[in-house]
Design a protein around this motif. Structure first.
Motif, mmCIF file in Angstrom:
data_model
loop_
_atom_site.group_PDB
_atom_site.id
_atom_site.type_symbol
_atom_site.label_atom_id
_atom_site.label_comp_id
_atom_site.label_asym_id
_atom_site.label_seq_id
_atom_site.Cartn_x
_atom_site.Cartn_y
_atom_site.Cartn_z
ATOM 1 N N GLN A 45 -10.377 5.500 -6.601
ATOM 2 C CA GLN A 45 -9.544 4.480 -5.969
ATOM 3 C C GLN A 45 -8.385 4.172 -6.909
ATOM 4 O O GLN A 45 -8.583 3.708 -8.021
ATOM 5 C CB GLN A 45 -10.375 3.221 -5.714
ATOM 6 C CG GLN A 45 -9.611 2.084 -5.052
ATOM 7 C CD GLN A 45 -10.508 0.883 -4.841
ATOM 8 O OE1 GLN A 45 -11.367 0.883 -3.968
ATOM 9 N NE2 GLN A 45 -10.329 -0.155 -5.652
ATOM 10 N N VAL B 124 -2.671 11.192 -1.907
ATOM 11 C CA VAL B 124 -3.662 10.141 -1.671
ATOM 12 C C VAL B 124 -3.886 9.923 -0.187
ATOM 13 O O VAL B 124 -3.000 10.165 0.632
ATOM 14 C CB VAL B 124 -3.240 8.802 -2.332
ATOM 15 C CG1 VAL B 124 -3.289 8.911 -3.852
ATOM 16 C CG2 VAL B 124 -1.862 8.341 -1.869
ATOM 17 N N CYS C 78 -6.421 0.618 0.698
ATOM 18 C CA CYS C 78 -6.546 1.351 -0.565
ATOM 19 C C CYS C 78 -5.877 2.709 -0.474
ATOM 20 O O CYS C 78 -5.593 3.215 0.613
ATOM 21 C CB CYS C 78 -8.022 1.529 -0.922
ATOM 22 S SG CYS C 78 -8.922 2.533 0.281
ATOM 23 N N ILE C 79 -5.615 3.275 -1.654
ATOM 24 C CA ILE C 79 -5.245 4.689 -1.730
ATOM 25 C C ILE C 79 -6.334 5.387 -2.531
ATOM 26 O O ILE C 79 -6.780 4.890 -3.564
ATOM 27 C CB ILE C 79 -3.859 4.913 -2.365
ATOM 28 C CG1 ILE C 79 -3.736 4.242 -3.737
ATOM 29 C CG2 ILE C 79 -2.756 4.447 -1.426
ATOM 30 C CD1 ILE C 79 -2.460 4.594 -4.493
ATOM 31 N N GLU C 80 -6.772 6.534 -2.031
ATOM 32 C CA GLU C 80 -7.866 7.288 -2.645
ATOM 33 C C GLU C 80 -7.391 8.689 -3.014
ATOM 34 O O GLU C 80 -6.840 9.413 -2.178
ATOM 35 C CB GLU C 80 -9.055 7.396 -1.684
ATOM 36 C CG GLU C 80 -9.710 6.075 -1.330
ATOM 37 C CD GLU C 80 -10.640 5.557 -2.425
ATOM 38 O OE1 GLU C 80 -11.168 6.372 -3.207
ATOM 39 O OE2 GLU C 80 -10.841 4.326 -2.475
ATOM 40 N N LEU D 258 0.841 -1.195 0.000
ATOM 41 C CA LEU D 258 0.000 0.000 0.000
ATOM 42 C C LEU D 258 0.879 1.249 0.000
ATOM 43 O O LEU D 258 0.631 2.201 -0.742
ATOM 44 C CB LEU D 258 -0.919 0.009 1.225
ATOM 45 C CG LEU D 258 -1.803 1.266 1.317
ATOM 46 C CD1 LEU D 258 -3.015 1.126 0.409
ATOM 47 C CD2 LEU D 258 -2.232 1.534 2.746
ATOM 48 N N HIS D 259 1.922 1.229 0.820
ATOM 49 C CA HIS D 259 2.801 2.395 0.916
ATOM 50 C C HIS D 259 3.650 2.555 -0.349
ATOM 51 O O HIS D 259 3.982 3.687 -0.723
ATOM 52 C CB HIS D 259 3.656 2.299 2.173
ATOM 53 C CG HIS D 259 2.852 2.350 3.444
ATOM 54 N ND1 HIS D 259 1.886 3.312 3.677
ATOM 55 C CD2 HIS D 259 2.848 1.546 4.545
ATOM 56 C CE1 HIS D 259 1.328 3.113 4.858
ATOM 57 N NE2 HIS D 259 1.895 2.043 5.397
ATOM 58 N N GLU E 167 2.237 9.741 -5.129
ATOM 59 C CA GLU E 167 2.588 11.087 -4.694
ATOM 60 C C GLU E 167 3.874 11.596 -5.337
ATOM 61 O O GLU E 167 3.960 12.766 -5.713
ATOM 62 C CB GLU E 167 2.679 11.126 -3.166
ATOM 63 C CG GLU E 167 1.322 10.833 -2.531
ATOM 64 C CD GLU E 167 1.263 10.998 -1.037
ATOM 65 O OE1 GLU E 167 0.143 11.151 -0.515
ATOM 66 O OE2 GLU E 167 2.327 10.976 -0.386
ATOM 67 N N TYR F 131 2.495 1.885 -3.350
ATOM 68 C CA TYR F 131 1.542 2.542 -4.251
ATOM 69 C C TYR F 131 1.401 4.026 -3.917
ATOM 70 O O TYR F 131 1.357 4.882 -4.812
ATOM 71 C CB TYR F 131 0.167 1.878 -4.168
ATOM 72 C CG TYR F 131 0.081 0.513 -4.780
ATOM 73 C CD1 TYR F 131 0.916 0.131 -5.825
ATOM 74 C CD2 TYR F 131 -0.852 -0.419 -4.325
ATOM 75 C CE1 TYR F 131 0.821 -1.127 -6.399
ATOM 76 C CE2 TYR F 131 -0.956 -1.674 -4.896
ATOM 77 C CZ TYR F 131 -0.120 -2.027 -5.924
ATOM 78 O OH TYR F 131 -0.220 -3.271 -6.497
ATOM 79 N N ALA F 132 1.293 4.339 -2.634
ATOM 80 C CA ALA F 132 1.134 5.740 -2.217
ATOM 81 C C ALA F 132 2.378 6.542 -2.585
ATOM 82 O O ALA F 132 2.280 7.695 -3.043
ATOM 83 C CB ALA F 132 0.866 5.810 -0.721
ATOM 84 N N ARG G 175 -4.423 7.104 2.547
ATOM 85 C CA ARG G 175 -4.158 5.682 2.740
ATOM 86 C C ARG G 175 -5.121 5.159 3.803
ATOM 87 O O ARG G 175 -5.215 5.744 4.878
ATOM 88 C CB ARG G 175 -2.718 5.455 3.207
ATOM 89 C CG ARG G 175 -1.693 6.193 2.378
ATOM 90 C CD ARG G 175 -0.287 6.073 2.947
ATOM 91 N NE ARG G 175 0.609 7.048 2.336
ATOM 92 C CZ ARG G 175 1.922 6.886 2.208
ATOM 93 N NH1 ARG G 175 2.498 5.800 2.678
ATOM 94 N NH2 ARG G 175 2.664 7.809 1.637
#
Length: 492
Positions: free
Chosen positions: A238, A207, A226-228, A192-193, A200, A195-196, A209
């Protein structure tokens, strides 16, 4: 050139569709619900792919490839997953065509070529991958197993939009197996991190998290992260998901390992993915009424140089200087396009590269040649300035960094200006219509309340943010106690 783009303020959806097409990113295909990704759009996707692939490999993952087709019996082995995707599945039932005896020159499905078992065109690959893992994992020595796949998937969508929702799309899907729940959860959070970080620092998209509610979890997962991101029309998107699968798939496919102590246990699993939907986020988060605004780190062409000349002799003098600069910038890893086409006027070229979102445009004419200068224009702010030509080799890299940061900061400022705390349901509904964006509100934790809000307002809980502090309050609908606010928004 006439761009013919609608304004975002007048019709955001039409603006988006037209921009994707006119900027040469993608177009609709002859196959209903599917798209053709054009060379310029695919070049952006390739940059995303290379960057993410390096990030995955840096965290210990390896790439593999698994079949497009999943036997129906494997697909339905994990019941929650099968049920969750059943309505979106394309199914292969026959393996051969034949000449149609009633229609010369036409073909029909051979009625005698029916498959003994139907094949599902993968909507996601957990089933085929976990069935494979059964043969790869015997002992704790085989763990963790960290695999990623770059592939296409099919989810039969009836209402489609280029990049955001198509029947076939490109993505990557990571599938990992671990000896303990703690290791699998750590993997889920780590990705997840990743992706974030990508969103960014490369996509220039701030986003949130968080975790999805049970209603919104991936089918077959115990937890979905998720990242939004927030798009310019105030809708959420999403942009990536990471799932803790527990032992659900290991149990469904009998994937066990011998522990150090000599026991036999099911492994713990994760899956995680991002798709060409990121291309939609890129367009909607940053672009303007003149065209794309691309963060330099993802722009296929970071600098375009346009000569303005009279006669071949002057063009040759300009080209000599430009080609030397181009070589110097490319040595620093910057992609440069020298647009010396003689079929278009400079004004046309300026408009074309503005539409395509090239971060920096340099123009050099006869007077510049005499003065040793060039005009530098930045796409994000449309500012122009005259610079010493010899300074450009150092100025351009710094300018690209500044543009990257400015695009991110603008998106962050927009998100902060369009994130609102509310305490009453009436205020919630008013803000949704008058000031679209993220809404932070208390929720009592029940799926019934979540579903009611969705039905009545078309807003969903985007996530329970990981960094949201505890805060005593009451649900805006039911008045029941709540420990923290969650992120609501209407979404793509």
């Amino acid at each position: 050139m006439s761009k013919g783009l609608p304004k975002r303020s007048e019709d955001y959806s039409l603006w988006y569709n037209e921009l994707v097409k006119k900027a040469g990113l993608a177009e609709n295909s002859a196959v209903r619900g599917c798209m053709v990704i054009k060379p310029y759009g695919y070049a952006i996707w390739e940059k995303m792919q290379r960057i993410l692939d390096d990030m995955f490999k840096a965290t210990g993952h390896s790439n593999a490839y698994f079949p497009l087709f999943v036997p129906k019996s494997l697909f339905e082995a994990e019941e929650q997953n099968a049920e969750g995707f059943a309505k979106e599945c394309a199914v292969v039932t026959h393996y051969r065509l034949q000449n149609d005896p009633d229609k010369p020159g036409k073909l029909r499905v051979d009625p005698n070529a029916r498959l003994e078992e139907e094949l599902i065109v993968r909507p996601t690959s957990e089933a085929i991958i976990w069935n494979t893992y059964k043969g790869w994992i015997q002992s704790y020595r085989d763990l963790p197993l960290l695999i990623n796949q770059w592939a296409n998937v099919v989810r039969w969508e009836m209402r489609t939009r280029l990049f955001l929702r198509t029947a076939e799309f490109l993505w990557q899907e990571g599938h990992t197996a671990h000896a303990t729940a703690q290791e699998a959860i750590a993997e889920t959070e780590q990705m997840l991190h990743v992706y974030a970080d990508f969103a960014e620092n490369f996509l220039a998209l701030p986003v949130v998290r968080g975790k999805k509610t049970p209603n919104e979890r991936f089918a077959g997962a115990l937890d979905t992260y998720c990242i939004e991101g927030l798009m310019q029309d105030g809708k959420a998107l999403q942009a990536g998901t990471s799932h803790f699968l527990g032992q659900n798939f290991a149990e469904a496919f009998d994937v066990k390992f011998a522990t150090k102590e000599g026991g036999l246990e099911y492994v713990w699993g994760t899956s995680w993915g991002v798709s060409t939907r990121l291309m939609g986020a890129l367009v909607m988060a940053h672009s303007d009424d003149e065209g794309l605004v691309l963060p330099p780190k993802l722009a296929p062409i970071q600098v375009v140089i346009v000569p303005i000349y009279k006669g071949e002799e002057q063009l040759a003098q300009i080209s000599e200087k430009v080609l030397a600069l181009k070589k110097q910038l490319e040595a620093k890893g910057i992609s440069v396009k020298y647009d010396n086409r003689d079929t278009e006027r400079p004004g046309f070229k300026f408009a074309e590269w503005e539409l395509k979102g090239v971060p920096v445009r340099i123009a050099i004419g006869g007077r510049d040649l005499e003065n040793g200068t060039a005009e530098v224009a930045r796409r994000d702010t449309k500012e122009k300035s005259s610079q010493q030509f010899d300074d450009l080799v150092n100025l351009v890299p710094a300018l690209l960094d500044e543009i990257q940061e400015n695009i991110f900061q603008k998106a962050l400022n927009f998100r902060e200006a369009n994130t609102t705390k509310v305490d009453s349901y009436d205020e919630f509904k008013r803000i949704l219509d008058e000031k679209p964006g993220f809404i932070l509100a208390h929720w009592d934790g029940t799926p019934e309340t979540e579903e009611r809000i969705k039905e009545e307002t078309k807003a969903t809980i985007r996530c329970i943010a990981l960094d949201t502090p505890e805060e005593d309050g009451v649900d805006m609908v039911t008045g029941q106690p709540s420990k923290r606010r969650v992120y609501f928004a209407r979404a793509y």
